[in-house]
Design a protein around this motif. Sequence first.
Motif, PDB file in Angstrom:
ATOM      1  N   LEU A  41       2.035  -5.728  -5.956  1.00  0.00           N
ATOM      2  CA  LEU A  41       3.205  -4.731  -6.334  1.00  0.00           C
ATOM      3  C   LEU A  41       4.033  -5.026  -7.554  1.00  0.00           C
ATOM      4  CD1 LEU A  41       4.815  -4.027  -2.584  1.00  0.00           C
ATOM      5  CD2 LEU A  41       3.946  -2.373  -4.355  1.00  0.00           C
ATOM      6  N   GLY A  61      13.796  -3.536  -2.214  1.00  0.00           N
ATOM      7  CA  GLY A  61      12.498  -3.415  -1.644  1.00  0.00           C
ATOM      8  C   GLY A  61      11.234  -4.363  -1.260  1.00  0.00           C
ATOM      9  N   MET A  62      11.159  -4.862  -2.021  1.00  0.00           N
ATOM     10  CA  MET A  62       9.943  -5.671  -2.154  1.00  0.00           C
ATOM     11  C   MET A  62      10.503  -6.822  -1.066  1.00  0.00           C
ATOM     12  SD  MET A  62       7.820  -6.486  -5.675  1.00  0.00           S
ATOM     13  CE  MET A  62       7.462  -7.691  -4.793  1.00  0.00           C
ATOM     14  N   TRP A 109      14.435  -0.726  -6.038  1.00  0.00           N
ATOM     15  CA  TRP A 109      13.150  -1.178  -5.447  1.00  0.00           C
ATOM     16  C   TRP A 109      12.609  -2.440  -5.785  1.00  0.00           C
ATOM     17  CZ3 TRP A 109       8.945  -3.668  -7.826  1.00  0.00           C
ATOM     18  CH2 TRP A 109       7.817  -2.930  -7.651  1.00  0.00           C
ATOM     19  N   ARG A 133       7.965   5.247  -5.657  1.00  0.00           N
ATOM     20  CA  ARG A 133       9.147   5.178  -6.909  1.00  0.00           C
ATOM     21  C   ARG A 133       8.796   4.335  -7.535  1.00  0.00           C
ATOM     22  NH1 ARG A 133      12.750   2.128  -2.567  1.00  0.00           N
ATOM     23  NH2 ARG A 133      14.101   1.986  -4.273  1.00  0.00           N
ATOM     24  N   GLU A 135       5.149   3.670   0.149  1.00  0.00           N
ATOM     25  CA  GLU A 135       6.560   4.193  -0.993  1.00  0.00           C
ATOM     26  C   GLU A 135       7.330   3.301  -2.010  1.00  0.00           C
ATOM     27  OE1 GLU A 135       9.800   6.659  -1.373  1.00  0.00           O
ATOM     28  OE2 GLU A 135       8.075   6.895  -0.335  1.00  0.00           O
ATOM     29  N   LEU A 136       7.061   1.917  -1.865  1.00  0.00           N
ATOM     30  CA  LEU A 136       7.646   1.505  -3.419  1.00  0.00           C
ATOM     31  C   LEU A 136       6.466   2.143  -4.520  1.00  0.00           C
ATOM     32  CD1 LEU A 136       8.206  -2.417  -1.750  1.00  0.00           C
ATOM     33  CD2 LEU A 136       9.492  -0.546  -2.680  1.00  0.00           C
ATOM     34  N   PRO A 191       6.792   0.330   3.975  1.00  0.00           N
ATOM     35  CA  PRO A 191       7.867   0.258   2.381  1.00  0.00           C
ATOM     36  C   PRO A 191       6.219   0.308   1.574  1.00  0.00           C
ATOM     37  CG  PRO A 191       7.762  -1.862   3.618  1.00  0.00           C
ATOM     38  CD  PRO A 191       6.648  -0.769   5.110  1.00  0.00           C
ATOM     39  N   LYS A 192       4.699   0.045   1.862  1.00  0.00           N
ATOM     40  CA  LYS A 192       4.534  -0.402   0.400  1.00  0.00           C
ATOM     41  C   LYS A 192       3.559   1.101   0.128  1.00  0.00           C
ATOM     42  CE  LYS A 192       2.471  -4.789   1.939  1.00  0.00           C
ATOM     43  NZ  LYS A 192       0.916  -5.219   2.376  1.00  0.00           N
TER      44      LYS A 192
END
Length: 350
Positions: A187, A317-318, A314, A217, A213-214, A210-211
Motif C-alpha cells: 500500500l 486507514g492503514m 488514508w 482512494r 477501498e484504500l 479495507p484494502k
Amino acid sequence: MRALTVTPGQPSAAELVELDEPSPEEGSVLVRTVAVGVCGTDREIMSGEYGEAPPGEDRLVIGHESLGRVVEAPEGSGLSAGDLVVAVVREPDPEPCTSCAVGEQDMCRNGRYTEHGIKGVHGFARDSYRAEPDRLVAVPASLGLRGVLVEPASVLAKAWEHIEHIGRRGRWEPRTVLVTGAGPVGLLAALMGAQRGLEVHVADLVTDGPKPELVRRLGGTYHGGPVEQVDLAADVVLECTGVPQVVAHVLGGTAPGAVVCLAGVSSPGRVDIDLGSLNREWVLDNDVVFGSVNANRRHYEAAVEALVQADPAWLDGMVTRVVPLEDFAEAVEDREGDIKSVLLLDTPPD
C-alpha cells in the motif's frame, strides 16, 4: 523498564520482561518509545525462524518500526525534548565497507551490519532507548501516531529512488505501476506511485475489506484474485509479497524498458519457470529486475515527506489495530482485514 523480548531460534518465546534503563554509553539522546509497528519480520522472529541477540546476551528486544518522543538531547543536536523521532534500524559494520563508510549501510557489502530488533542489537519495543542524533530522524508533530509508518515507508522510498535512478539510463516516461500485495509495504508502494502521477494497479488475493477501498482512494485500480488474472504490461512493477509463484509471474509480460523491483523476501521454494523466454524478453526489451531491502537516512527523510503529503485519513486507514504493549500477543494474531498492527507504549501524540 518494560521490554518485549524473545529468545532467538525458540518459537513462542516472546516475553515481557523488566530491563535496566538504557546507559548513556548507548547514545546522547534519550528517547521515550511511543509505539512500535508489528510486521511479518517480527512475527517470524517471535516464531523462532531467525533473529540474533546482542553479543553475550540470550534475549533480543524486538521491534524495529518505532516512533518515539525525545526526553533529553544535547545542545546543538538539532533535537529538543518533546520532538517526535524515528530511529534508523540498520547500523553499519564495525569496520565499514565502502557503502557503510558513506552512510549507506542498507547497501552493506560484507553482511556485518546489525539491525535493531533483528540482528545483534536490541530493538525499540521497550519503554526507552538511547541513540546518537544522526541515528534519529525527526517526525513532524502533524503526523502524530502515523509516524510509526515511517520505517516501512523508508523501504519503499529507497525502492522508488532506485527505480527512478535505473529509469534514467535512457528516455523514460513511465505511465503504469503494478504492485503485488496489498499489505503495508504494498500500500505504501502504491501511495508513492500515485504521488508520482502514475496509473496505479494493486493485485492481492483479498477481495473485500479495507484494502480495495484504500487503493481506490488513491485513484488506483484494485485487482482481487490471482495476479495471473491481471492483464497489464506495466512500466514499473513492485513485487511486495515474496511468494515465489507471484515473483515468477511478474518477471515477464511487462512493457518494454520496464523496471521490476523485488521488495518481498521469499522463503525457499521451487517453481517451474521458462528462463529462456524470460531472458529473451529482458534482453530484447531492455528490462531490469533488481532487489531492494532496508533503507538509509535519506530514505527515512524521503518517507517522512511522502507521509506528510498523504491524506491523514488514508494513513489512519492503514493502522487497523492499536493495542497496549502488555497485549502484544493480540497484536501478532492474524485477523481478517488486518493491515498494520501497532503496540502502544506511551501516550500517543495528539
